[in-house]
Every structure is written in C-alpha cells, then in structure tokens.
Design a protein around this motif. Sequence first.
Motif, PDB file in Angstrom:
ATOM      1  N   ARG A   1       0.644  13.580  -4.579  1.00  0.00           N
ATOM      2  CA  ARG A   1       1.056  12.208  -4.863  1.00  0.00           C
ATOM      3  C   ARG A   1       0.083  11.230  -4.221  1.00  0.00           C
ATOM      4  NH1 ARG A   1       6.349  11.587  -6.584  1.00  0.00           N
ATOM      5  NH2 ARG A   1       7.717  13.401  -6.442  1.00  0.00           N
ATOM      6  N   ASP A   2       0.110  10.013  -4.712  1.00  0.00           N
ATOM      7  CA  ASP A   2      -0.736   8.970  -4.139  1.00  0.00           C
ATOM      8  C   ASP A   2      -0.011   8.340  -2.949  1.00  0.00           C
ATOM      9  OD1 ASP A   2      -2.818   7.254  -3.727  1.00  0.00           O
ATOM     10  OD2 ASP A   2      -2.272   5.870  -5.334  1.00  0.00           O
ATOM     11  N   ILE A   3       0.188   9.152  -1.922  1.00  0.00           N
ATOM     12  CA  ILE A   3       0.878   8.744  -0.695  1.00  0.00           C
ATOM     13  C   ILE A   3       0.086   9.291   0.478  1.00  0.00           C
ATOM     14  CG2 ILE A   3       2.929   9.197   0.729  1.00  0.00           C
ATOM     15  CD1 ILE A   3       4.607   9.042  -1.782  1.00  0.00           C
ATOM     16  N   THR A   4      -0.073   8.488   1.522  1.00  0.00           N
ATOM     17  CA  THR A   4      -0.798   8.939   2.704  1.00  0.00           C
ATOM     18  C   THR A   4       0.062   8.765   3.949  1.00  0.00           C
ATOM     19  OG1 THR A   4      -1.810   6.767   3.084  1.00  0.00           O
ATOM     20  CG2 THR A   4      -3.015   8.314   1.677  1.00  0.00           C
ATOM     21  N   PHE A   5      -0.225   9.584   4.962  1.00  0.00           N
ATOM     22  CA  PHE A   5       0.420   9.491   6.267  1.00  0.00           C
ATOM     23  C   PHE A   5      -0.675   9.184   7.290  1.00  0.00           C
ATOM     24  CE2 PHE A   5       2.953  12.517   3.767  1.00  0.00           C
ATOM     25  CZ  PHE A   5       4.205  11.922   3.837  1.00  0.00           C
ATOM     26  N   PRO A   6      -0.894   7.920   7.619  1.00  0.00           N
ATOM     27  CA  PRO A   6      -1.991   7.577   8.523  1.00  0.00           C
ATOM     28  C   PRO A   6      -1.807   8.227   9.893  1.00  0.00           C
ATOM     29  CG  PRO A   6      -1.120   5.619   7.437  1.00  0.00           C
ATOM     30  CD  PRO A   6      -0.171   6.731   7.156  1.00  0.00           C
ATOM     31  N   PRO A   7      -2.892   8.712  10.482  1.00  0.00           N
ATOM     32  CA  PRO A   7      -2.776   9.273  11.833  1.00  0.00           C
ATOM     33  C   PRO A   7      -2.375   8.202  12.838  1.00  0.00           C
ATOM     34  CG  PRO A   7      -5.087   9.067  11.184  1.00  0.00           C
ATOM     35  CD  PRO A   7      -4.265   8.773   9.962  1.00  0.00           C
ATOM     36  N   LEU A   8      -1.779   8.648  13.912  1.00  0.00           N
ATOM     37  CA  LEU A   8      -1.292   7.718  14.931  1.00  0.00           C
ATOM     38  C   LEU A   8      -2.459   7.127  15.715  1.00  0.00           C
ATOM     39  CD1 LEU A   8       1.692   9.833  16.316  1.00  0.00           C
ATOM     40  CD2 LEU A   8       1.759   8.032  14.578  1.00  0.00           C
ATOM     41  N   ARG A   9      -2.321   5.857  16.059  1.00  0.00           N
ATOM     42  CA  ARG A   9      -3.309   5.188  16.897  1.00  0.00           C
ATOM     43  C   ARG A   9      -3.004   5.457  18.373  1.00  0.00           C
ATOM     44  NH1 ARG A   9      -3.722  -0.738  13.889  1.00  0.00           N
ATOM     45  NH2 ARG A   9      -5.105  -0.074  12.183  1.00  0.00           N
TER      46      ARG A   9
ATOM     47  N   LEU B   1       6.385   2.504  13.183  1.00  0.00           N
ATOM     48  CA  LEU B   1       6.174   1.418  12.219  1.00  0.00           C
ATOM     49  C   LEU B   1       5.065   0.460  12.654  1.00  0.00           C
ATOM     50  CD1 LEU B   1       9.870   0.493  11.316  1.00  0.00           C
ATOM     51  CD2 LEU B   1       8.196   1.599   9.832  1.00  0.00           C
ATOM     52  N   ARG B   2       4.706   0.459  13.927  1.00  0.00           N
ATOM     53  CA  ARG B   2       3.677  -0.474  14.396  1.00  0.00           C
ATOM     54  C   ARG B   2       2.276  -0.054  13.975  1.00  0.00           C
ATOM     55  NH1 ARG B   2       6.573  -0.075  19.703  1.00  0.00           N
ATOM     56  NH2 ARG B   2       8.148  -1.736  19.676  1.00  0.00           N
ATOM     57  N   GLY B   3       2.138   1.118  13.458  1.00  0.00           N
ATOM     58  CA  GLY B   3       0.829   1.568  12.995  1.00  0.00           C
ATOM     59  C   GLY B   3       0.463   0.963  11.651  1.00  0.00           C
ATOM     60  N   PRO B   4      -0.667   1.386  11.079  1.00  0.00           N
ATOM     61  CA  PRO B   4      -1.128   0.847   9.789  1.00  0.00           C
ATOM     62  C   PRO B   4      -0.354   1.459   8.625  1.00  0.00           C
ATOM     63  CG  PRO B   4      -2.656   2.517  10.551  1.00  0.00           C
ATOM     64  CD  PRO B   4      -1.626   2.376  11.634  1.00  0.00           C
ATOM     65  N   VAL B   5       0.932   1.131   8.521  1.00  0.00           N
ATOM     66  CA  VAL B   5       1.784   1.702   7.479  1.00  0.00           C
ATOM     67  C   VAL B   5       2.457   0.582   6.698  1.00  0.00           C
ATOM     68  CG1 VAL B   5       2.185   3.811   8.786  1.00  0.00           C
ATOM     69  CG2 VAL B   5       3.794   1.914   9.006  1.00  0.00           C
ATOM     70  N   ASP B   6       2.856   0.917   5.472  1.00  0.00           N
ATOM     71  CA  ASP B   6       3.491  -0.056   4.579  1.00  0.00           C
ATOM     72  C   ASP B   6       4.997   0.137   4.490  1.00  0.00           C
ATOM     73  OD1 ASP B   6       0.951  -1.269   3.579  1.00  0.00           O
ATOM     74  OD2 ASP B   6       0.615   0.796   2.940  1.00  0.00           O
TER      75      ASP B   6
ATOM     76  N   GLY C   1       0.827  -1.198   0.000  1.00  0.00           N
ATOM     77  CA  GLY C   1       0.000   0.000   0.000  1.00  0.00           C
ATOM     78  C   GLY C   1       0.859   1.244   0.000  1.00  0.00           C
ATOM     79  N   ASN C   2       0.195   2.394   0.128  1.00  0.00           N
ATOM     80  CA  ASN C   2       0.880   3.691   0.006  1.00  0.00           C
ATOM     81  C   ASN C   2       0.971   4.431   1.332  1.00  0.00           C
ATOM     82  OD1 ASN C   2      -1.775   4.378   0.407  1.00  0.00           O
ATOM     83  ND2 ASN C   2      -1.885   5.839  -1.283  1.00  0.00           N
ATOM     84  N   ARG C   3       0.852   3.723   2.443  1.00  0.00           N
ATOM     85  CA  ARG C   3       0.816   4.357   3.762  1.00  0.00           C
ATOM     86  C   ARG C   3       2.234   4.472   4.320  1.00  0.00           C
ATOM     87  NH1 ARG C   3      -3.151   0.072   6.305  1.00  0.00           N
ATOM     88  NH2 ARG C   3      -1.475  -1.177   5.353  1.00  0.00           N
ATOM     89  N   VAL C   4       2.610   5.694   4.680  1.00  0.00           N
ATOM     90  CA  VAL C   4       3.994   5.994   5.063  1.00  0.00           C
ATOM     91  C   VAL C   4       4.033   6.527   6.489  1.00  0.00           C
ATOM     92  CG1 VAL C   4       6.023   7.415   4.528  1.00  0.00           C
ATOM     93  CG2 VAL C   4       4.603   6.492   2.675  1.00  0.00           C
ATOM     94  N   ALA C   5       5.001   6.055   7.258  1.00  0.00           N
ATOM     95  CA  ALA C   5       5.340   6.658   8.547  1.00  0.00           C
ATOM     96  C   ALA C   5       6.616   7.460   8.351  1.00  0.00           C
ATOM     97  CB  ALA C   5       5.545   5.585   9.611  1.00  0.00           C
ATOM     98  N   SER C   6       6.532   8.761   8.601  1.00  0.00           N
ATOM     99  CA  SER C   6       7.684   9.640   8.390  1.00  0.00           C
ATOM    100  C   SER C   6       8.228  10.100   9.731  1.00  0.00           C
ATOM    101  CB  SER C   6       7.284  10.848   7.553  1.00  0.00           C
ATOM    102  OG  SER C   6       8.352  11.768   7.458  1.00  0.00           O
ATOM    103  N   MET C   7       9.571  10.041   9.878  1.00  0.00           N
ATOM    104  CA  MET C   7      10.235  10.423  11.117  1.00  0.00           C
ATOM    105  C   MET C   7      11.431  11.302  10.801  1.00  0.00           C
ATOM    106  SD  MET C   7      10.161   6.483  12.370  1.00  0.00           S
ATOM    107  CE  MET C   7       9.983   5.928  10.673  1.00  0.00           C
TER     108      MET C   7
ATOM    109  N   LEU D   1       2.970  14.837  18.973  1.00  0.00           N
ATOM    110  CA  LEU D   1       2.937  13.545  18.290  1.00  0.00           C
ATOM    111  C   LEU D   1       2.049  13.607  17.060  1.00  0.00           C
ATOM    112  CD1 LEU D   1       2.670  11.207  21.410  1.00  0.00           C
ATOM    113  CD2 LEU D   1       4.713  12.042  20.233  1.00  0.00           C
ATOM    114  N   ALA D   2       2.619  13.249  15.927  1.00  0.00           N
ATOM    115  CA  ALA D   2       1.877  13.285  14.659  1.00  0.00           C
ATOM    116  C   ALA D   2       2.654  12.468  13.640  1.00  0.00           C
ATOM    117  CB  ALA D   2       1.706  14.720  14.173  1.00  0.00           C
ATOM    118  N   ASN D   3       2.057  12.260  12.510  1.00  0.00           N
ATOM    119  CA  ASN D   3       2.708  11.627  11.352  1.00  0.00           C
ATOM    120  C   ASN D   3       2.515  12.542  10.145  1.00  0.00           C
ATOM    121  OD1 ASN D   3       3.919   9.803   9.606  1.00  0.00           O
ATOM    122  ND2 ASN D   3       2.072   8.575   9.310  1.00  0.00           N
ATOM    123  N   PRO D   4       3.598  13.152   9.638  1.00  0.00           N
ATOM    124  CA  PRO D   4       5.016  13.016   9.932  1.00  0.00           C
ATOM    125  C   PRO D   4       5.364  13.498  11.347  1.00  0.00           C
ATOM    126  CG  PRO D   4       4.715  13.975   7.757  1.00  0.00           C
ATOM    127  CD  PRO D   4       3.377  13.975   8.418  1.00  0.00           C
TER     128      PRO D   4
END
Length: 680
Positions: free
Chosen positions: A320-328, A370-375, A297-303, A345-348
């Motif tokens: 772009r077809d890229i998403t940054f899922p919110p943190l759980r 990385l433990r979140g819903p990211v690829d 998928g296109n889900r990215v965790a940025s740090m 706390l956020a993503n990025p």
Amino acid sequence: MTRDLSRLFRPDSIAVVGGGAWCASVVEQCRKMGFAGAVWPVHPNRCEVGGAAAVPALGDLPGVPDAVFIGVNRHTTIDTVRQLRDMGAGGAICFASGFSEAQAETGDGADLQAALLEAAGPMPVVGPNCYGVINYLDGALLWPDQHGGTRSDSGVAILTQSSNMAINLTMQARGLPLAYVATAGNQAQTGLAEIGRALLDDDRVTALGLHIEGVGDLRAFEALADRARASGKPVVALKAGRSDQAQAAAISHTASVAGSDAGARALLDRLGVARVDSLTGLLEALKLLHFAGPLPGNRVASMSCSGGEASLMADTATGRDITFPPLRAEQHAQLRAALGPMVALANPLDYHTFIWNDAEAMAETFAAMLRGPVDIGCLIVDFPRPDRCDPAAWDCAIEAAAHAARETGKPLALLATLPEALPEALAERITAAGLVPLAGLDDALTAIETAAWLGAARPQPAPVLLPGEPPQPETLTEAQAKAALAGHGVPVPRARRAEGRADLERALRAASLPVVIKAEGLAHKTEAGGVAFARAGTQEAMQAALAMPCDSWLIEEMVDDAVAELLIGVVRDPAHGFVLTLGAGGTLTELTGDSTSLLLPVSAREIDAALARLRVARLLDGYRGKPAADRAAIVRAVLAVQDYVAANAPHLEEVEINPLICTPDTAVAADALIRIGEER
C-alpha cells in the motif's frame, strides 16, 4: 441542462401518491424520523394512508408539494408526473419499474420512458425503478422501506445505482454519520452525476460516496468532480465491473489490458475521485474523511500493546501507499521516559501492557508517537464484546488517546483489527472524544491510503476526449497504419512493400542490410512465423520470406541498439473516453502484465510519470551500466499518437504500436495496428 433538486431533496412538504404498503411506509418513516414539514397522502378511494389523512386527487392538496413519491403503476405514473409538472411541484421520485430497463421483457419500456420524459418537462424526476432518497439531516424520507439510519446534524452522502445496496448501507453499525442515502434508478432524466452535485450543495454534507455501475454522461461526471473540488468535499467511489476487462473483445494486446475497468480507473484518477474495491472500504474511507478530512500525507504512527499486532500492522500495509516513518531522537527520549528501558522503540510500536491503566503514561506514549513526522496516528484497540465481558477497563485507552490528540493537534484513530471488536456504541463514544473509530485493519488502511491520496495536490484536468461510434471499423494494414501515424509525427522505419516472388527478390536486392522481413495480413506475426531478420545474404532472406504464410511482405530497415520495447495503445471506451495504455512491449506485453492506463488527452508530464510507474522503467533509465533510452523521444511518440487519435476521434476504434523500439537516440514504431471506421 442542470435542474434544481433542492426542493426535492430538502422539502418542506411531501406528497405521497398511491396506497400500497410502499406508500404507507413513506408516510410512516417521515413521521418516525420527525420530519417537521407536511406529508400529504393522495389516493382516490382511501381516507388515510400510513396513518395520515389522504385527499382523493392532486388538485385537492392544500398546497404545491416540494417533493412527491409516486408509488403507482407505470402508466398512471406518467399521468401523475404531467399533473405535477403543471402544478409546479419541486420534483418526484418514480418508484414504478417497467420502463427502458425492462424493454427486453415488456417491449414498450422505451416508449413509456419517452412519454415520462415528455410529461416531466423541466421538473426533476429521479428514477423510474428507484427507491428514492433519505435525508437524515431534516428527517425527510421519500423511501418506501425500512432503513437503519438516524437523524444527524452533518454527515456523508451515499449515492448508489442499486436500491437494495442502498438499504444495506443504511444498516451499517460503524459510527458513520449519514446525511443522505440516495438511489438513481434507471436515470431516465436525472443522472448519477446530477444527483451527486445536488447532494454536495448541502453545506452539512462532508463527503460523497458513490457506488457506480456506469458513469453515463462524461461531461456531467466531470462537472460533479469540479463541484467537489470547488467545495473541498472529497468523493470516493466503488466502481462495479472489474471483470469487464476479461470480456473485452479485440484482436490486439491493448484491448486485453485496457478494457473498461482500466478506463474507469483512469477516469476516476484523472478527476480526483478516489476508488475503493469494497463496500466496507468505502464506509471506512468516508468515516475517516468525515472526521479528519483528506490527509496531508501517508505517514502513519502505529501503536499497540502487542508485538503481534505491530507486525500485523506492518504486514497489512505492505504493498500500500502507506509509510511508517522511523522515530526521531527526541521521540526516543520521550518514549524511553514513558516506557522505561525494556521496550524496543520502533514504528509500529509495541508499547507493552505494563502501562495499561496508567492513563498519564499512555497519553505521553501516544503523544510522543504523534509528535514525529506523521499525518495520522493509529492506536490498535480491540474492545471486548459487551454482552459477555466488561469493557470498562478499556476506558483508559480512549482517555489517553483523546489527550494525545488534543495535545498534538493530529488525527488519531482507534483501530479495531476485527470489525466486531468495535461496537457502534463505543464508536460513538470515541468520536465524542475527538477520535476516529476505524473498524477492521485492512479497511482502515484502505481508508488511510484513500484519505492521503485525496489530500495530494492535483492540477485541474482537461476535458476528456469524447469518443465517437465508428460504423463497422476495419483493420488497416501495417503499412497503412504506419503511414497514418507517421503523418502525425510518429517515427517509423524506412520500408518497402513487396508483392509476389519477383517483387520480393527485387526489394531484397535493393535493400541495405540488415532488414526485417514481415508477412502482411497476420495479427500476431512472431507467433505465426511471420517475421525474419536478414543480416547478410539475399538468398537466405528469400527462403525465410517465402516460407511465411503470405503473398506480400514489408521489407524494413532494422532498428539496432534497443534499450527496451514498449507498447503504446489507445482503445475507444464508450463509457469513459479513449484509454491510453503504456506498458512493456514485444513478447513481454502479456507475459509481465506491466502496464498503466490514462485517459486522453494527456500532457508530456503525465506521460513521463506514467512511464516511471512501469517495472520496465529500470531499463529505460539504464540498467546495470547499459545506456538509457531517449525518454523525451518516447514522450514525443506518445503525443504524436494522441494527435492522430484527436484528429480521428469520431470514427476511431483502436490504435496500437507494439513494439515501440526505444534506443538511446530515438523511439521507433516497429509495428502498428489501427482499427477505424469510415468517416460519416
């Protein structure tokens, strides 16, 4: 015909025919790269070439060569190829130029190319006008120049139609393992797709990169895509020719928005070949694919340890077809424990610098992200230049990132926003730690977007509808075009043709108002004053019609209750097939540039998905409480156009409906154009 290129590309023995600097370089490069097989120079007057003992003729070789580099003039090349064919050689690289690619200059290039093909028979020949191939896996180089690569156990293959670009690509210093670099030359016998299939057949190749100037044989290119799909090896292409769109010469809107670049994009999309728009994007995409494969998928965790870098990451991903899922919630808890109360706390994520050098806290921070819903995760790290600074203080980032990647099992890229901030030696350290080195923020996001696109499931595509070559196509009248399309199920308005004043008056009196009056013979009727609307009163309609620059008219029923107007166009693209363009119609076609292109044949599902990509889709779905268009009727109209194209493919040049008036109940072709040649 599919030729076996395995002996040519993975030889146990190499013969080098010729004595110039180019041939000496082939011998020297093989020795330098540690090729374990035999290298046999052939020259009638020299005892050695490139430091290796030479024999005077092919017949004096101690065995039949698997691969041959032919570095002699074009006339001697033909005789050499014929001898090699008779010997049973595995194949040849033809370095000489002056064949069909130089026909305009030499006048005999086409004849020489025909002679070359006859001489080769079934023996594989790559070129002419070709540098050849570098096999970095086995150290086998049929390559007459310097290069920048090293031996590898596995890697990506890169295939270009430009020898100079191939040399440049070998000079990359991005930590990308190369398995093969190959050039296709003028493809007299063996085309780009056939070479690509042979490279994919090597189990040590992980992905294929293409620089394409022209696709060539469509069926062969489809076979290449099938081979890639079956082997699970992704293909990424840089296609030259984006400016062709502006050069398309046609009288309709469709040709101006479809062109050959749209055809290339549609072909690559259809076949599951990812497209990038730069060489650096190609290299970064291939690197990510080599180390991580296509992404699910296109889900990215940025740090990053900078708010500026976090913002830059988010901004660069925009569009772009890229998403940054919110943190759980559980990630919040883990990050708060690692970072304390002062970090937002956020993503990025900007994790701040106070945990720098605390490898344990850094590793837990990266793992929590990385433990979140990211690829995939991206850790932004620009390393100091080693010639003036000490990068040792950055070792903690590599150590912590490697721990997080191992603990979560997800790919993690160390991303330098500036390419020069990731030296090749550091890139190799990063890969040895199980991480992915990405150089340059924009190219890195291109790589992620590409890998995610390649990871999406796709159905097996139907074969492309091949176009013919219509001789001297002519433009049908609007009435003729509508009648032809109606015969295949396209809804058209009821109409009557009138020629001359008396016939016009009779037609208007017999018509059931309201009607549309159209001048015949005008390409752009609205701009030329060739359209009038008659809602009541014959005399006013007569005056409007007689003011038009024509002698004949169409009197059509008016289609009311329009929700939106669309364009349906099909253009014959000799290189790619028939390009179907769907877009905003009427006066919005050129104003908005709202269009999308596919290759025929298409399914109802593909048409519906294409309509949804248009900005005008909001109108089709019912905008601000207004009725929605009959989407199924639109799809049926497009399929009916496709049916007409398929029935007339050998001699069809172009079809356009503009506008297709879309109402809550139907979709009607209010205007139509067809350019078609005579049947042979």
